[in-house]
Design an enzyme around this catalytic site. Sequence first.
Site, PDB file in Angstrom:
ATOM      1  N   CYS A 278       0.842  -1.288   0.064  1.00 34.35           N
ATOM      2  CA  CYS A 278       0.048  -0.010   0.070  1.00 34.35           C
ATOM      3  C   CYS A 278       0.942   1.175  -0.163  1.00 34.35           C
ATOM      4  CB  CYS A 278      -0.925   0.158   1.215  1.00 34.35           C
ATOM      5  SG  CYS A 278      -2.131   1.322   1.199  1.00 34.35           S
TER       6      CYS A 278
ATOM      7  N   CYS B  56       0.699   4.326   7.147  1.00 33.19           N
ATOM      8  CA  CYS B  56       0.229   4.299   8.107  1.00 33.19           C
ATOM      9  C   CYS B  56       1.093   3.630   9.130  1.00 33.19           C
ATOM     10  CB  CYS B  56      -1.209   3.714   8.236  1.00 33.19           C
ATOM     11  SG  CYS B  56      -2.187   4.281   6.889  1.00 33.19           S
TER      12      CYS B  56
ATOM     13  N   CYS C 166       0.678  -0.162  10.453  1.00 34.42           N
ATOM     14  CA  CYS C 166       0.062  -1.000   9.431  1.00 34.42           C
ATOM     15  C   CYS C 166       1.246  -1.848   8.648  1.00 34.42           C
ATOM     16  CB  CYS C 166      -0.670  -0.390   8.206  1.00 34.42           C
ATOM     17  SG  CYS C 166      -1.545  -1.512   7.108  1.00 34.42           S
TER      18      CYS C 166
ATOM     19  N   CYS D 116     -16.619  -9.080   5.769  1.00 37.02           N
ATOM     20  CA  CYS D 116     -15.769  -7.584   5.470  1.00 37.02           C
ATOM     21  C   CYS D 116     -14.622  -7.903   4.877  1.00 37.02           C
ATOM     22  CB  CYS D 116     -15.577  -6.980   6.915  1.00 37.02           C
ATOM     23  SG  CYS D 116     -16.873  -7.035   8.039  1.00 37.02           S
TER      24      CYS D 116
ATOM     25  N   CYS E 228     -19.662  -5.708   3.911  1.00 37.72           N
ATOM     26  CA  CYS E 228     -18.747  -4.473   4.254  1.00 37.72           C
ATOM     27  C   CYS E 228     -17.564  -4.476   3.624  1.00 37.72           C
ATOM     28  CB  CYS E 228     -18.567  -4.687   5.643  1.00 37.72           C
ATOM     29  SG  CYS E 228     -17.401  -3.236   6.399  1.00 37.72           S
TER      30      CYS E 228
ATOM     31  N   CYS F 164     -19.080   2.460   9.023  1.00 34.30           N
ATOM     32  CA  CYS F 164     -18.374   1.789  10.025  1.00 34.30           C
ATOM     33  C   CYS F 164     -16.802   2.733  10.204  1.00 34.30           C
ATOM     34  CB  CYS F 164     -18.059   0.525   9.504  1.00 34.30           C
ATOM     35  SG  CYS F 164     -16.986  -0.646  10.720  1.00 34.30           S
TER      36      CYS F 164
ATOM     37  N   ARG G 233     -17.795  -2.248  18.213  1.00 34.34           N
ATOM     38  CA  ARG G 233     -17.118  -3.468  18.035  1.00 34.34           C
ATOM     39  C   ARG G 233     -15.801  -3.539  18.715  1.00 34.34           C
ATOM     40  NH1 ARG G 233     -16.730  -3.939  12.746  1.00 34.34           N
ATOM     41  NH2 ARG G 233     -18.687  -4.491  12.661  1.00 34.34           N
TER      42      ARG G 233
HETATM   43  N1  SAM Z   1      -6.549   0.495   3.136  1.00 37.15           N
HETATM   44  C1  SAM Z   1      -7.852   0.997   3.932  1.00 37.15           C
HETATM   45  C2  SAM Z   1      -8.005   2.032   4.988  1.00 37.15           C
HETATM   46  O1  SAM Z   1      -6.870   2.218   5.399  1.00 37.15           O
HETATM   47  O2  SAM Z   1      -9.012   2.584   4.923  1.00 37.15           O
HETATM   48  C3  SAM Z   1      -8.578  -0.341   4.484  1.00 37.15           C
HETATM   49  C4  SAM Z   1      -7.614  -1.328   5.138  1.00 37.15           C
HETATM   50  S1  SAM Z   1      -6.897  -0.737   6.771  1.00 37.15           S
HETATM   51  C5  SAM Z   1      -5.884  -2.302   7.017  1.00 37.15           C
HETATM   52  C6  SAM Z   1      -8.284  -0.916   7.938  1.00 37.15           C
HETATM   53  C7  SAM Z   1      -7.986  -0.414   9.194  1.00 37.15           C
HETATM   54  O3  SAM Z   1      -7.394  -1.434  10.045  1.00 37.15           O
HETATM   55  C8  SAM Z   1      -7.155   0.745   9.575  1.00 37.15           C
HETATM   56  O4  SAM Z   1      -8.034   2.036   9.401  1.00 37.15           O
HETATM   57  C9  SAM Z   1      -6.818   0.587  10.968  1.00 37.15           C
HETATM   58  O5  SAM Z   1      -7.508   1.319  11.864  1.00 37.15           O
HETATM   59  C10 SAM Z   1      -7.028  -0.819  11.138  1.00 37.15           C
HETATM   60  N2  SAM Z   1      -5.664  -1.493  11.380  1.00 37.15           N
HETATM   61  C11 SAM Z   1      -4.713  -1.757  10.467  1.00 37.15           C
HETATM   62  N3  SAM Z   1      -3.492  -2.160  10.887  1.00 37.15           N
HETATM   63  C12 SAM Z   1      -3.858  -2.451  12.446  1.00 37.15           C
HETATM   64  C13 SAM Z   1      -2.987  -2.889  13.454  1.00 37.15           C
HETATM   65  N4  SAM Z   1      -1.873  -3.347  13.282  1.00 37.15           N
HETATM   66  N5  SAM Z   1      -3.699  -3.063  14.724  1.00 37.15           N
HETATM   67  C14 SAM Z   1      -4.882  -2.511  14.918  1.00 37.15           C
HETATM   68  N6  SAM Z   1      -5.512  -2.076  13.835  1.00 37.15           N
HETATM   69  C15 SAM Z   1      -5.425  -2.012  12.585  1.00 37.15           C
HETATM   70 FE1  SF4 Z   2      -2.575   1.228   3.477  1.00 33.70          FE
HETATM   71 FE2  SF4 Z   2      -2.585  -0.064   5.849  1.00 33.70          FE
HETATM   72 FE3  SF4 Z   2      -3.069   2.626   5.647  1.00 33.70          FE
HETATM   73 FE4  SF4 Z   2      -4.937   1.119   4.975  1.00 33.70          FE
HETATM   74  S1  SF4 Z   2      -4.165   1.148   6.970  1.00 33.70           S
HETATM   75  S2  SF4 Z   2      -4.083   3.065   3.836  1.00 33.70           S
HETATM   76  S3  SF4 Z   2      -3.740  -0.576   4.101  1.00 33.70           S
HETATM   77  S4  SF4 Z   2      -1.020   1.600   4.789  1.00 33.70           S
END
Ligand code: SAM
Ligand code: SF4
Length: 320
Positions: A55, A59, A62, A99, A131, A191, A263
């Site tokens: 990606c 973040c 992530c 989801c 979802c 959500c 949740r």
């Molecule tokens: N890329 C899209 C986005 O960021 O909106 C969707 C996928 S992203 C993995 C969905 C959500 O998962 C993120 O916004 C974050 O809140 C949560 N998330 C991701 N990695 C995580 C982690 N290591 N621990 C807890 N929550 C996490």
């Molecule tokens: Fe990409 Fe992970 Fe950020 Fe979602 S949370 S935008 S998958 S880096």
Amino acid sequence: MSATVTLASAVERALEVLERPLLELVFEAARVHRAHHDPARVQCSQLLSIKTGGCPEDCGYCSQSAHHKSPVARAPLMQVGDVLAAARAAKANGSDRFCMGAAWRQVSDGPEFERVLEMVRGVKALGLESCVTLGMLEPHQAERLREAGLDYYNHNLDTGRSHYGEIVSTRGYDERLDTLAVVRAAGIHVCCGGILGLGETRRARAELLAELAAQCPPPESVPINALVAVEGTPLERAEPLDWSELVRAVATARILMPTSVVRLSAGRTQLHEAAQALCFLAGANSIFVGDELLTTPNPTPASDAALFEKLGLRAATGER
Ligand code: SAM
Ligand code: SF4
Ligand code: DTB
């Protein structure tokens, strides 16, 4: 009164609630919960990562960001048949919502989006709620998702506005809010929640909860995640979250958003059963089920079944 002043006072109120003596807070949240929901019912969602890793966003939490060296293997967008096989298995295991998450910054029009629309139609045809979480959305894309029968779009605010820049630099808080408005305008349920344990203060948590509650209407579904610290990410050595902070956040979400479904999301593998029980008492009424979240483990279905049995909870499936 300006919107900024209103939100500032909402943050003060959220902080006042969040910092109440813990048992007073849980007691009040349990009272609110019982006034609006059946406290024995827990909505169960199953996650599937339909496109993994690589990606472009950065973040800090992530495992799927191309900016970090996490051990997660990249995988292209899955085929519709494989996704629907997973959805069928999820239904057989008691989930009522499926989801699908994609490691995208935003949705692009074209064959991959068409394939996701096909997945949404297929999940609906199985009699499951659908979802997706696909990153940022344009209004015409939200419209197409709604036409395909999408029930919920997940798009998290993650943390309070003041802490956001510490965690993500490739997009801003207002871009998240813009996508949420696009989803809402298309008539799709929202959500939206966040993550605790990103090194944020209680005030930043209060900002997040106040921002969620200030949405008009508040999100129908509010995921509260505890950080799953993943090797190779900037937050791999983040200070572990004390269980009581998660209980506080769940209880405050319940009090500020009485009719939303809250949740207890990522992070349950690190959370003792007794702490999960307090979260359910404090108003959590949804979980992710199945061995995996997107790229990290979740409690096993057998351990969740044993916990539900112990606490007298039941999955919401089949009761609508
Ligand atoms: N890329 C899209 C986005 O960021 O909106 C969707 C996928 S992203 C993995 C969905 C959500 O998962 C993120 O916004 C974050 O809140 C949560 N998330 C991701 N990695 C995580 C982690 N290591 N621990 C807890 N929550 C996490
Ligand atoms: Fe990409 Fe992970 Fe950020 Fe979602 S949370 S935008 S998958 S880096
Ligand atoms: C949400 O709030 N939590 C889910 C879902 N929405 C998409 C994701 C949790 C991800 C946990 C880390 C992982 O498995 O990669």
